[in-house]
Design a protein around this motif. Structure first.
Motif, mmCIF file in Angstrom:
data_model
loop_
_atom_site.group_PDB
_atom_site.id
_atom_site.type_symbol
_atom_site.label_atom_id
_atom_site.label_comp_id
_atom_site.label_asym_id
_atom_site.label_seq_id
_atom_site.Cartn_x
_atom_site.Cartn_y
_atom_site.Cartn_z
ATOM 1 N N TYR A 163 1.420 -1.047 -0.233
ATOM 2 C CA TYR A 163 -0.173 -0.221 -0.402
ATOM 3 C C TYR A 163 0.806 1.560 -0.189
ATOM 4 C CZ TYR A 163 -2.836 4.157 2.371
ATOM 5 O OH TYR A 163 -3.789 5.274 2.275
ATOM 6 N N GLY A 165 0.201 5.698 0.395
ATOM 7 C CA GLY A 165 -0.772 6.395 0.202
ATOM 8 C C GLY A 165 -0.077 7.613 2.129
ATOM 9 N N HIS A 169 -3.608 7.995 6.309
ATOM 10 C CA HIS A 169 -5.348 7.699 4.831
ATOM 11 C C HIS A 169 -5.816 9.032 5.241
ATOM 12 C CE1 HIS A 169 -3.950 2.970 5.811
ATOM 13 N NE2 HIS A 169 -3.741 3.800 6.867
ATOM 14 N N SER A 212 -6.799 8.054 -1.663
ATOM 15 C CA SER A 212 -6.887 7.324 -1.049
ATOM 16 C C SER A 212 -6.003 6.069 -1.178
ATOM 17 C CB SER A 212 -8.067 6.992 -0.441
ATOM 18 O OG SER A 212 -9.018 5.886 -0.490
ATOM 19 N N GLY A 213 -5.093 5.999 -1.903
ATOM 20 C CA GLY A 213 -3.950 4.921 -1.332
ATOM 21 C C GLY A 213 -3.964 4.695 -2.691
ATOM 22 N N GLU A 292 1.335 -1.654 9.221
ATOM 23 C CA GLU A 292 2.013 0.101 9.161
ATOM 24 C C GLU A 292 2.783 0.059 10.073
ATOM 25 O OE1 GLU A 292 -1.315 2.547 9.123
ATOM 26 O OE2 GLU A 292 -2.464 0.880 9.092
#
Length: 316
Positions: A163, A165, A169, A212-213, A292
């Motif tokens: 991911y 972004g 978020h 949003s990514g 994350e």
């Protein structure tokens, strides 16, 4: 060739009971917390005991003349795996994905401590099967992985997806470069006001976006996060198989405006093809498989390239 005896590294994660006791301190406080939410401590304790029993059985299966180690999921970023290691992941399917990003060719045995509760796609074996597996030549299935490479040399690998972004978020602003996408350079996209605005795709397949990514997934991850996005797209690309050297990618919630476009929002990467993303935000993050806490950061103007990884997961 290494003359060291193999080392079995058992990977696990803390049980829900462990997490509750760390947070609430005592079993009584944990039981009260669960009752307020319509749950029973007995069920949580049963799952905890199943994990403990599986870890005990797996530990006993390691040959006496082999070396051994144990690492929890939270400590994986700080653990150094050796080339001769055999990794045994005891837990849900996601635990195999969590450890795969830190490996480079070591075989992985996925062990399901709660058969019937997990899908068993990556944790295929019961604890009792480990002894026989360790004493036999490994038959492995190689699964494609995805890699992200920053322009400063940092790299990140994922088994399911990567991911890119905003760290909070929120809307991320960037320029996306897609191989072979210059045919959409003249397309038009509807604006939120109902009028049309010219696409910001430039020749060569580059588009300035606000979204949003970006998510880039493998065939293994195509049944997870990518699948949930594909369900909302009428023309979503077909998902690759886990062994295919291809990736699928999606832009989440691209915003059409006079400055940002929505023409390049999904596709497939074959072979050596790569996406290139140049940050136009002060802080974007790149993380793999939902972890994350172990992320790379992009500052304004930095670039990241994402494509098929040179390494693969060797799943026993």
């Amino acid at each position: 060739m290494s003359t060291l005896t193999p080392r079995v590294v058992i990977v696990s994660r803390r049980s829900e009971l462990d997490e509750l006791l760390a947070r609430h301190g005592t079993r009584g406080a944990a039981a009260f917390f669960l009752r307020q939410r319509g749950r029973d401590l007995a069920e949580v304790d049963e799952r905890h005991q199943a994990l403990r029993a599986a870890l005990t059985e797996v530990g006993a299966a390691v040959p006496g003349d082999w070396r051994r180690g144990h690492v929890e999921r939270a400590d994986l970023p700080r653990f150094l795996f050796a080339p001769e290691d055999v990794v045994v992941a005891v837990g849900p399917d996601g635990l195999v994905a969590n450890v795969a990003k830190y490996l480079d060719g070591q075989p992985v045995i996925g062990v399901d401590p709660e058969p019937g509760r997990n899908a068993g796609v990556l944790v295929r074996h019961r604890p009792g099967a480990v002894a026989g597996l360790l004493r036999s030549p490994f038959a492995t299935e190689e699964r494609t992985m995805v890699a992200a490479r920053l322009d400063d040399g940092q790299e990140l690998y994922g088994l399911n997806e990567i991911y890119v972004g905003h760290h909070g978020h929120q809307s991320a602003r960037y320029v996306l470069g897609v191989p072979g996408a210059d045919t959409v350079a003249s397309s038009m996209t509807p604006s939120s006001a109902g009028s049309s605005v010219g696409s910001t795709v430039a020749a060569g397949g580059r588009e300035r976006q606000s979204s949003s990514g970006l998510i880039v997934g493998t065939g293994t991850g195509a049944t997870g996060w990518c699948a949930s996005i594909a369900l909302t797209r009428a023309s979503a690309p077909g998902a690759p198989a886990p062994q295919d050297p291809r990736l699928c990618w999606f832009v989440r919630e691209a915003w059409p405006s006079p400055a940002t476009g929505v023409s390049l929002v999904a596709g497939v990467l074959d072979g050596r093809d790569e996406l290139e993303l140049t940050s136009e935000s002060e802080r974007l993050v790149v993380f793999a498989d939902g972890v994350e806490a172990d992320a790379l950061e992009l500052s304004w103007g930095q670039r990241v390239r994402i494509g098929v990884a040179g390494r693969r997961l060797r799943l026993v």
